[in-house]
Design an enzyme around this catalytic site. Sequence first.
Site, PDB file in Angstrom:
ATOM      1  N   CYS A   5      -4.945  -2.679   5.257  1.00 12.09           N
ATOM      2  CA  CYS A   5      -6.187  -2.526   6.006  1.00 12.09           C
ATOM      3  C   CYS A   5      -7.134  -3.704   5.856  1.00 12.09           C
ATOM      4  O   CYS A   5      -7.032  -4.476   4.917  1.00 12.09           O
ATOM      5  CB  CYS A   5      -6.954  -1.294   5.521  1.00 12.09           C
ATOM      6  SG  CYS A   5      -6.062   0.222   5.752  1.00 12.09           S
ATOM      7  N   GLY A  31      -4.300  -5.124   9.899  1.00  7.29           N
ATOM      8  CA  GLY A  31      -3.941  -3.784  10.338  1.00  7.29           C
ATOM      9  C   GLY A  31      -3.982  -3.697  11.843  1.00  7.29           C
ATOM     10  O   GLY A  31      -4.968  -4.122  12.450  1.00  7.29           O
ATOM     11  N   ASN A 104      -9.651  -0.272   1.805  1.00  8.68           N
ATOM     12  CA  ASN A 104      -8.446  -1.104   1.778  1.00  8.68           C
ATOM     13  C   ASN A 104      -7.846  -0.976   0.385  1.00  8.68           C
ATOM     14  O   ASN A 104      -8.515  -1.302  -0.601  1.00  8.68           O
ATOM     15  CB  ASN A 104      -8.815  -2.561   2.068  1.00  8.68           C
ATOM     16  CG  ASN A 104      -7.651  -3.529   1.877  1.00  8.68           C
ATOM     17  OD1 ASN A 104      -7.851  -4.670   1.520  1.00  8.68           O
ATOM     18  ND2 ASN A 104      -6.438  -3.081   2.112  1.00  8.68           N
ATOM     19  N   GLY A 105      -6.617  -0.499   0.309  1.00  8.23           N
ATOM     20  CA  GLY A 105      -5.975  -0.359  -0.989  1.00  8.23           C
ATOM     21  C   GLY A 105      -5.091   0.864  -1.016  1.00  8.23           C
ATOM     22  O   GLY A 105      -4.757   1.434   0.035  1.00  8.23           O
ATOM     23  N   CYS A 240      -4.277  -9.628  -6.021  1.00  7.77           N
ATOM     24  CA  CYS A 240      -2.922  -9.685  -5.453  1.00  7.77           C
ATOM     25  C   CYS A 240      -2.619 -11.133  -5.054  1.00  7.77           C
ATOM     26  O   CYS A 240      -3.266 -11.668  -4.151  1.00  7.77           O
ATOM     27  CB  CYS A 240      -2.849  -8.772  -4.233  1.00  7.77           C
ATOM     28  SG  CYS A 240      -1.340  -8.985  -3.289  1.00  7.77           S
ATOM     29  N   TYR A 246       0.443 -15.039   1.617  1.00  6.73           N
ATOM     30  CA  TYR A 246       0.931 -14.530   2.895  1.00  6.73           C
ATOM     31  C   TYR A 246      -0.054 -13.663   3.695  1.00  6.73           C
ATOM     32  O   TYR A 246      -0.295 -13.931   4.866  1.00  6.73           O
ATOM     33  CB  TYR A 246       2.228 -13.735   2.669  1.00  6.73           C
ATOM     34  CG  TYR A 246       2.726 -13.008   3.909  1.00  6.73           C
ATOM     35  CD1 TYR A 246       3.146 -13.710   5.035  1.00  6.73           C
ATOM     36  CD2 TYR A 246       2.759 -11.619   3.957  1.00  6.73           C
ATOM     37  CE1 TYR A 246       3.589 -13.051   6.172  1.00  6.73           C
ATOM     38  CE2 TYR A 246       3.201 -10.954   5.088  1.00  6.73           C
ATOM     39  CZ  TYR A 246       3.613 -11.672   6.189  1.00  6.73           C
ATOM     40  OH  TYR A 246       4.036 -11.025   7.312  1.00  6.73           O
ATOM     41  N   SER A 288       4.154 -18.023   9.282  1.00  4.16           N
ATOM     42  CA  SER A 288       3.744 -17.935   7.871  1.00  4.16           C
ATOM     43  C   SER A 288       4.295 -19.071   7.012  1.00  4.16           C
ATOM     44  O   SER A 288       3.744 -19.371   5.959  1.00  4.16           O
ATOM     45  CB  SER A 288       4.149 -16.579   7.291  1.00  4.16           C
ATOM     46  OG  SER A 288       5.489 -16.312   7.618  1.00  4.16           O
ATOM     47  N   ASP A 350      10.022 -20.783   4.237  1.00  2.00           N
ATOM     48  CA  ASP A 350       9.311 -19.535   4.569  1.00  2.00           C
ATOM     49  C   ASP A 350       8.424 -19.127   3.393  1.00  2.00           C
ATOM     50  O   ASP A 350       8.582 -19.642   2.287  1.00  2.00           O
ATOM     51  CB  ASP A 350      10.311 -18.423   4.915  1.00  2.00           C
ATOM     52  CG  ASP A 350       9.690 -17.362   5.824  1.00  2.00           C
ATOM     53  OD1 ASP A 350       8.472 -17.428   6.083  1.00  2.00           O
ATOM     54  OD2 ASP A 350      10.426 -16.462   6.270  1.00  2.00           O
ATOM     55  N   ASP A 351       7.507 -18.196   3.656  1.00  2.65           N
ATOM     56  CA  ASP A 351       6.584 -17.783   2.583  1.00  2.65           C
ATOM     57  C   ASP A 351       7.241 -16.848   1.591  1.00  2.65           C
ATOM     58  O   ASP A 351       6.901 -16.830   0.419  1.00  2.65           O
ATOM     59  CB  ASP A 351       5.354 -17.099   3.204  1.00  2.65           C
ATOM     60  CG  ASP A 351       5.742 -15.844   3.934  1.00  2.65           C
ATOM     61  OD1 ASP A 351       5.631 -14.759   3.371  1.00  2.65           O
ATOM     62  OD2 ASP A 351       6.203 -15.946   5.092  1.00  2.65           O
ATOM     63  N   CYS A 387       5.579  -2.563  -4.240  1.00  2.00           N
ATOM     64  CA  CYS A 387       4.134  -2.634  -4.461  1.00  2.00           C
ATOM     65  C   CYS A 387       3.579  -1.208  -4.448  1.00  2.00           C
ATOM     66  O   CYS A 387       3.945  -0.415  -3.596  1.00  2.00           O
ATOM     67  CB  CYS A 387       3.463  -3.437  -3.356  1.00  2.00           C
ATOM     68  SG  CYS A 387       1.661  -3.438  -3.502  1.00  2.00           S
ATOM     69  N   CYS A 438      -2.308 -10.002 -10.057  1.00  2.00           N
ATOM     70  CA  CYS A 438      -1.253  -9.002 -10.108  1.00  2.00           C
ATOM     71  C   CYS A 438       0.017  -9.709  -9.661  1.00  2.00           C
ATOM     72  O   CYS A 438       0.029 -10.364  -8.617  1.00  2.00           O
ATOM     73  CB  CYS A 438      -1.559  -7.847  -9.146  1.00  2.00           C
ATOM     74  SG  CYS A 438      -0.165  -6.701  -8.976  1.00  2.00           S
ATOM     75  N   CYS A 441       5.086  -7.053  -8.252  1.00  2.00           N
ATOM     76  CA  CYS A 441       6.320  -7.007  -7.464  1.00  2.00           C
ATOM     77  C   CYS A 441       7.278  -8.145  -7.842  1.00  2.00           C
ATOM     78  O   CYS A 441       8.424  -8.168  -7.408  1.00  2.00           O
ATOM     79  CB  CYS A 441       5.997  -7.038  -5.968  1.00  2.00           C
ATOM     80  SG  CYS A 441       4.896  -8.390  -5.522  1.00  2.00           S
TER      81      CYS A 441
HETATM   82  S1  SF4 Z   1       2.535  -5.539  -6.558  1.00  2.00           S
HETATM   83 FE1  SF4 Z   1       2.731  -7.479  -5.425  1.00  2.00          FE
HETATM   84  S2  SF4 Z   1       2.025  -7.072  -3.319  1.00  2.00           S
HETATM   85 FE2  SF4 Z   1       1.337  -5.373  -4.641  1.00  2.00          FE
HETATM   86  S3  SF4 Z   1      -0.738  -5.915  -5.258  1.00  2.00           S
HETATM   87 FE3  SF4 Z   1       0.618  -6.653  -6.863  1.00  2.00          FE
HETATM   88  S4  SF4 Z   1       1.125  -8.762  -6.256  1.00  2.00           S
HETATM   89 FE4  SF4 Z   1       0.232  -7.767  -4.462  1.00  2.00          FE
END
Ligand code: SF4
Length: 454
Positions: A5, A31, A104-105, A240, A246, A288, A350-351, A387, A438, A441
């Site tokens: 979002c 979004g 958003n989240g 993130c 991206y 991207s 690519d990203d 994620c 973070c 992933c």
């Molecule tokens: S898990 Fe990956 S995509 Fe999700 S918030 Fe963390 S860094 Fe971003």
Amino acid sequence: MEEECGIAAAAFSENASTSLYYSLYSLQHRGQESAGIATYSNQIQITKGMGLVPEAFDREDIDRLEGNKGIGHVRYSTSGKSKIENSQPLVVRYSEGNLALAHNGHIVNSEPLREELEQDGHVFTTGNDSEIIAHLFVKYLIDTLDIFESIKKASKDLIGSYSIVMLVEDKLIAVRDPKGIKPLCIGKTENGYMVVSESIAIDTLGGELIRDVKPGEIVEIKQDELNSRKIQETNEHSHCFFEHIYFARTDSFMDNRLNYDCRLNVGKKLGEKYPVEDADLVSPVPDSGITFAIGYAEETGTRYLESLMKNRYVGRTFIMPGQDMRENAVRLKLNGVKSNVEGKKIVLVDDSIVRGITSTRIIKMLKEMGAEEIHFRVGSPPIIAPCYFGIDMATRKELIAPNKTEEQIGNEINADSLKYIKIDEMLDAMDAGRQEFCLGCLNTNYPYNIPSEE
Ligand code: SF4
């Protein structure tokens, strides 16, 4: 991958609805399923619709919204189905008035929270985790009669990512979760203050970026002043990293970084670490991969040429949930440029690679068009886990990278070589430390314990 979002709020000296409309337009990449705007003038007024921003509203919808304060939202669903009932802003009525909220989240512990609230008599009308946040705020607002205190109390219950803007009757409030997982920033225009997901929405209105909303900060936004409080004192951030690489617009500034610089420098780092001898050209996977490919070409001195062209009238690959729709969209989207492909040794940049479906198809197409070799370079490290914080990525089973070597993945997508940027190389290129982001992933070190991961 898809962002969940985008949000916007404005407290202006004049009617806010048209400015919010333009803000949402500039956040459209966050979004595409629905959009909504709520304003306040004696009471909360709202308009929402399905589709892209220009499809969701017409001129009368925007003109009908009175009031100098308001919030807006563009949505891509990862929790709750793609239907108008789940679109935002959400409005919750309570004994003292109304609360409209745009989020958003993603809330990780939404199910137990929903059950508790239902036992307390709260009634939910959507399948949306944002409604749980709204009801929590209302629950504590009734107890404390203080907006800041109610947010502080609710934040103790919430596990997950939340950047929020809301109208609590005539008060306009912005909140960023204590780890700052999703972006949120403050800007000023000649008409007043705004708080938005990305600085591009401030640029669009000719305003100036003031600063990011800090992790764990609550801001009351007025036309000529901001009142700030902290949910809790913290220096821990878990932004993130994918926002920089991206999701967010390349021209957005967030958390003190211009995304363009992040992508360019990661591209350069890829060139420094993983050059390809005698390559004829470096090409991006559009759009991207473009900034990464420019950086790669600059670093290696290889010619930058496009070997793929994008049909700009097809929306983002995952514009609608559902695998059939996604596969059709990929086939419609990209075509090769024969003179830049036939007989050429191409570095394709690519990203990221998520499932590997798009990369496999692109390489197949380019080889069928006569490419001699395709060397794939990727601007984010391998994605090995899902994620839990608001990005529609894939399940672990769908991801291509878990438990595979780079060579195995390269063979699977049929690249002549495959190199991903490593986590430390990416952070070095972004001039960042691990503690800032973070990276869940990539390495399963999520900002919060995730029961299903354990
Ligand atoms: S898990 Fe990956 S995509 Fe999700 S918030 Fe963390 S860094 Fe971003």
